[in-house]
Scaffold this active site. Sequence first.
Site, PDB file in Angstrom:
ATOM      1  N   SER A 125       0.829  -1.195   0.000  1.00 49.83           N
ATOM      2  CA  SER A 125       0.000   0.000   0.000  1.00 49.83           C
ATOM      3  C   SER A 125       0.879   1.268   0.000  1.00 49.83           C
ATOM      4  O   SER A 125       1.788   1.375  -0.817  1.00 49.83           O
ATOM      5  CB  SER A 125      -0.957  -0.071   1.200  1.00 49.83           C
ATOM      6  OG  SER A 125      -2.018   0.826   1.072  1.00 49.83           O
ATOM      7  N   ASP A 129      -8.268  -5.026  -6.362  1.00 47.03           N
ATOM      8  CA  ASP A 129      -7.728  -4.074  -5.376  1.00 47.03           C
ATOM      9  C   ASP A 129      -7.804  -2.650  -5.944  1.00 47.03           C
ATOM     10  O   ASP A 129      -7.232  -2.369  -7.002  1.00 47.03           O
ATOM     11  CB  ASP A 129      -6.269  -4.471  -5.084  1.00 47.03           C
ATOM     12  CG  ASP A 129      -5.592  -3.554  -4.070  1.00 47.03           C
ATOM     13  OD1 ASP A 129      -6.179  -2.536  -3.687  1.00 47.03           O
ATOM     14  OD2 ASP A 129      -4.450  -3.882  -3.677  1.00 47.03           O
ATOM     15  N   HIS A 188      -7.521  -5.550  -1.211  1.00 44.98           N
ATOM     16  CA  HIS A 188      -6.296  -4.818  -0.866  1.00 44.98           C
ATOM     17  C   HIS A 188      -5.591  -5.438   0.342  1.00 44.98           C
ATOM     18  O   HIS A 188      -4.373  -5.388   0.457  1.00 44.98           O
ATOM     19  CB  HIS A 188      -6.640  -3.351  -0.579  1.00 44.98           C
ATOM     20  CG  HIS A 188      -5.430  -2.478  -0.363  1.00 44.98           C
ATOM     21  ND1 HIS A 188      -4.406  -2.399  -1.276  1.00 44.98           N
ATOM     22  CD2 HIS A 188      -5.080  -1.667   0.664  1.00 44.98           C
ATOM     23  CE1 HIS A 188      -3.477  -1.560  -0.813  1.00 44.98           C
ATOM     24  NE2 HIS A 188      -3.859  -1.117   0.359  1.00 44.98           N
TER      25      HIS A 188
END
Length: 297
Positions: free
Chosen positions: A174, A228, A286
């Site tokens: 991320s 995602d 995610h």
Amino acid sequence: MISVQSIWASVALALSIQVVARPAPLVGRDVSSDLLDQFNLFEQYAAAAYCSENFNSTGTKLSCSAGNCPLVEAADTETLDEFQDTSGYGDTTGFLAVDKTNELIVLSFRGSSSFDNWIANIDFVKTDVDLCDGCEAHSGFWEAWGSVADSVTSQIDSALSTYSGYKLVFTGHSLGAALSTLGGTVLRNSGHTLDLYTFGCPRVGNEALAQYITSQSDANYRLTHTDDPVPKLPPKSFGFSQPSPEYWITSASGDPVTTSDIQVIQGIDSDAGNDGTATGLDIDAHKWYFNAISACS
Ligand SMILES: *[C@@H]1O[C@H](CO)[C@@H](O)[C@H](O)[C@H]1NC(C)=O
């Protein structure tokens, strides 16, 4: 005088030329089991950056209270630097560690502690960076890397001289993936050789930067998972790009990942993988990269 219509005509022409000139996406079906082993190991290094025991006390062995980094825990590791800076853009948190079992020096950055807030607040501002001619990076990600760049770089140089022959690896998930991509590119520019493994990385800059990253000869493994939403941010329409290749995990959230669940997709900004999936807010996708990557947060 140039009319609005003629500007639109040339934009449309430029777009159509680009579409025609873009090569068909090259999609490979499988990765080797050796590469899958590497993905599992470095995903667990990325997961470990979410566990506060790995960013609050330099000089300790890595562990994951959520139980999601057994490969890292099995190795003989020691952190050389643990850091947490929440003052800048969101967050710059993680660790630098030596792994004597696998002969690695690993820099791992944590993602945000709240994905919903982070995704909702992500801005689309770019800044010129001196990585290459015409390169622009996301200004917040760039600032966040900059807040630790000097201290982390000197720690890395000292680690590489102590542990000569060890491989340098940057990883993260991320926001942490964005910081490792930018930081890794900066260090390559200053003569370092390093491998980059990122999980659910947002777009970190413009197309010139994506081309520059793509052209580097060191290993670049950019993993995405099904739909995602984070690798699709900030949007292409704001001038952001993703480098090539992409390793697209196609198995569902919660499922294990085998070699045949990963498609290798070539081409900057290809829509043959994650980018071609339906727009939505699948945060579960995610949070699932081989395991629950952020489970410690
Ligand atoms: C670091 O975090 C771990 C896990 O939350 C905690 O058990 C430990 O006491 C903390 N150590 C320090 C030095 O704050």
